[in-house]
Design a protein around this motif. Structure first.
Motif, PDB file in Angstrom:
ATOM      1  N   GLY A 129      46.520  54.237  43.770  1.00  0.00           N
ATOM      2  CA  GLY A 129      45.394  54.548  44.635  1.00  0.00           C
ATOM      3  C   GLY A 129      44.717  55.804  44.122  1.00  0.00           C
TER       4      GLY A 129
ATOM      5  N   ASN B  41      47.322  49.984  37.064  1.00  0.00           N
ATOM      6  CA  ASN B  41      46.065  49.861  37.822  1.00  0.00           C
ATOM      7  C   ASN B  41      45.365  51.203  38.045  1.00  0.00           C
ATOM      8  OD1 ASN B  41      46.222  47.106  38.107  1.00  0.00           O
ATOM      9  ND2 ASN B  41      47.134  47.150  40.145  1.00  0.00           N
TER      10      ASN B  41
ATOM     11  N   SER C 176      36.693  49.207  46.417  1.00  0.00           N
ATOM     12  CA  SER C 176      37.598  48.695  47.440  1.00  0.00           C
ATOM     13  C   SER C 176      38.021  49.796  48.412  1.00  0.00           C
ATOM     14  CB  SER C 176      38.850  48.113  46.788  1.00  0.00           C
ATOM     15  OG  SER C 176      38.541  47.044  45.938  1.00  0.00           O
TER      16      SER C 176
ATOM     17  N   LYS D  99      43.894  42.765  46.475  1.00  0.00           N
ATOM     18  CA  LYS D  99      43.270  42.382  45.209  1.00  0.00           C
ATOM     19  C   LYS D  99      44.025  42.889  43.992  1.00  0.00           C
ATOM     20  CE  LYS D  99      38.839  42.443  42.752  1.00  0.00           C
ATOM     21  NZ  LYS D  99      37.410  42.841  42.812  1.00  0.00           N
ATOM     22  N   TYR D 100      44.540  44.128  44.054  1.00  0.00           N
ATOM     23  CA  TYR D 100      45.138  44.734  42.877  1.00  0.00           C
ATOM     24  C   TYR D 100      46.644  44.994  43.011  1.00  0.00           C
ATOM     25  CZ  TYR D 100      40.347  45.674  41.338  1.00  0.00           C
ATOM     26  OH  TYR D 100      39.051  45.544  40.959  1.00  0.00           O
TER      27      TYR D 100
ATOM     28  N   TRP E  52      42.026  46.612  48.668  1.00  0.00           N
ATOM     29  CA  TRP E  52      42.591  47.004  47.365  1.00  0.00           C
ATOM     30  C   TRP E  52      44.038  46.542  47.241  1.00  0.00           C
ATOM     31  CZ3 TRP E  52      46.482  50.832  46.918  1.00  0.00           C
ATOM     32  CH2 TRP E  52      46.770  51.236  45.620  1.00  0.00           C
TER      33      TRP E  52
ATOM     34  N   LEU F 187      39.689  55.837  47.404  1.00  0.00           N
ATOM     35  CA  LEU F 187      39.655  54.642  48.244  1.00  0.00           C
ATOM     36  C   LEU F 187      38.808  54.823  49.499  1.00  0.00           C
ATOM     37  CD1 LEU F 187      43.397  53.517  48.007  1.00  0.00           C
ATOM     38  CD2 LEU F 187      41.424  52.549  46.811  1.00  0.00           C
TER      39      LEU F 187
ATOM     40  N   PHE G  84      39.955  50.608  40.959  1.00  0.00           N
ATOM     41  CA  PHE G  84      39.857  50.375  42.396  1.00  0.00           C
ATOM     42  C   PHE G  84      38.446  49.978  42.811  1.00  0.00           C
ATOM     43  CE2 PHE G  84      40.235  54.954  41.452  1.00  0.00           C
ATOM     44  CZ  PHE G  84      38.926  55.347  41.651  1.00  0.00           C
TER      45      PHE G  84
END
Length: 506
Positions: A369, A113, A120, A128-129, A125, A344, A117
């Motif tokens: 992140g 991932n 988010s 969702k991820y 976040w 983020l 992001f």
């Protein structure tokens, strides 16, 4: 028979072991030779008086030590110690040895991932991820082997971090025992120094319906399974060690946090602990709501036995003065993750304030992140964030900004202190493990005459990255260029405990 020593010769650059308060560090730059025992991978000595550019000087040094240059397939005479010689950088390539980077906070399972992001913020976040990705690391049947995806992702994240010069990483895995054990096994096999933790999360108020521990006792018992596996894998903890890993307070019940605190302290020495703290303002409010009897976020961990000298707290963007004082009092450590905090929108961590408080700090990528697995990128982002913090200060003195040298200190010496290995990694002192990276910035730019300036050259040259050296820069300026413009293309080779674990082809 393997050689007794490996002799590295070239330029060695590092940061000082300690930085007095109100003092900014300077680079330690030495040219000469350093030798490593191949028995334990530790630095056995160095001599900065040897000119590595003169073959006769190297020959005389080797003879003075009574060594014989090792030849593959040729047995040395009885009682004669042998040495293999490694040159630090090719001629004219601006090469130097630098201590390996230490990533004090990274989520191995989230690597796919990285960079995904969107707009988010932290809590959105995660839902969702992050949680869906981590859930996919579960075995198809309980107790079975980790799924193929775990092998693929974990192999890749180890390869990628090594390629960026990360010799030590403190990894969050997932709640799954088989996959977490796999991560530890792969780190051990690939030769990356690692702290590996099974993520604990049992609070159904916040955790996803299908991704959590069934109850607080499972958080403790499953973590103990991983600890026992890692202790069998590496009984002396020379390369891989377990680390107790409550995800963060909102995902854990008070019972789980307390149980994990007791588990960590039940070992001798006590186990390391890693978690998150005060990353996002909404997260801080959520903790206040869930743990209303606690004075603050840091106090939640303190009351449950999780705030110790062997605790790594990731982020710490929004700590109150009282919490900072408590963290300092307990001698807990902080992992600063500037790229993630910016990506983020979590906020700007006041690193200078934390440093002035005497709190030990290292750098973390916080993948995913954070968008990059590079601690070099984290170093430059730490510098940039400090400039933004300074610009918002009511009285700007310029002192708030981190220098390149300070950022590199956090990436090496600071990280070593955070993982409680300051005497073993982070520099080139005698007795330390040779955890190092060989950096090449590339040859100096060739002078071009006015008459030939219109010529165009296409292809056929080695890609040495974004750093352009013109030949008149001193080492401090070259290092600054590396920090601001460098990437994995400059990492020529990486060693952990003297073992070559990454090499970039020509």
């Amino acid at each position: 028979m393997a050689p007794t020593y490996t002799l590295y010769h070239g330029t060695f650059i590092q940061l000082p072991r300690h930085i007095p308060i109100d003092t900014k560090p300077s680079l330690g730059i030495n040219t000469g030779v350093l030798w490593v025992s191949n028995r334990d991978g530790k630095i056995d000595g160095f001599d900065w008086s040897v000119n590595p550019d003169l073959e006769e000087a190297l020959d005389l040094f080797v003879k003075s030590k009574g060594w014989s240059v090792w030849r593959d397939g040729v047995d040395a005479k009885d009682g004669v110690e042998t040495v293999v010689i490694v040159k630090g950088g090719r001629d004219g390539r601006n090469g130097f040895f630098f201590p390996g980077f230490i990533d004090t906070h990274i989520h191995a399972s989230q690597y796919p991932n990285a960079g995904i992001f969107g707009s988010s913020t932290l809590l959105d976040w995660l839902k969702k991820y992050t949680f869906p990705m981590e859930k996919s690391f579960g075995a198809e049947e309980e107790g079975e082997r980790a799924p193929p995806q775990a092998y693929t992702v974990y192999n890749k994240v180890i390869s990628r971090t090594l390629s960026h010069g990360t010799t030590t990483a403190s990894y969050f895995a997932t709640i799954h025992v088989p996959a977490t054990n796999l991560l530890a096994a792969l780190c051990h096999q690939r030769g990356q120094r690692a702290f590996v933790g099974r993520v604990c999360m049992d609070n159904l108020v916040f955790c996803p319906d299908e991704y959590h521990d069934a109850f607080s006792e499972e958080s403790v018992s499953a973590t103990k399974e991983v600890i026992e596996y890692i202790h069998k894998l590496d009984p002396e903890g020379k390369l891989v060690a377990p680390i107790v890993t409550p995800r963060f307070a909102p995902t854990c019940s008070h019972a789980a946090l307390s149980g994990l605190g007791r588990l960590a302290s039940s070992y001798s020495p006590a186990l390391h602990i890693q978690t998150h703290i005060s990353e996002n303002k909404n997260e801080v409010l959520l903790v206040k709501e869930l743990f209303e009897k606690s004075e603050g976020y840091a106090h939640v961990y303190d009351e449950t036995g999780l705030l110790t000298p062997r605790t790594i707290l990731a982020h710490a963007v929004h700590l109150t003065p009282e919490e900072r004082a408590l963290v300092k009092k307990r001698d807990a450590k902080i992992s600063h993750c500037p790229a993630s905090n910016s990506a983020l929108g979590s906020g700007l961590c006041p690193v200078r304030t934390l440093m002035d408080d005497g709190i030990t700090i290292g750098l973390g990528t916080d993948v995913s992140g954070g968008y990059s697995p590079s601690i070099l990128e984290a170093s430059r982002q730490a510098c940039l964030v400090s400039r933004l913090v300074a610009s918002q200060a009511s009285v700007t003195t310029g002192r708030e900004t981190l220098s390149v040298e300070e950022a590199l200190y956090l990436a090496t010496r600071g990280g070593a202190q955070v993982v409680d290995m300051a005497d073993q990694i982070g520099g080139f002192e005698k007795g330390m493990y040779f955890d190092a990276q060989l950096i090449e910035l590339g040859p100096a730019v060739e002078s071009i005459s006015h008459e030939s300036s219109h010529d165009v050259v296409l292809g056929g040259t080695e890609d040495t990255g974004n750093v352009d050296v013109f030949g008149w820069e001193n080492w401090e300026e070259k290092i600054a260029k590396w920090v601001w413009n460098g990437d994995d293309r400059n990492v020529r080779a990486v060693w952990v405990s003297g073992r070559l674990v990454h090499k970039r082809g020509v």
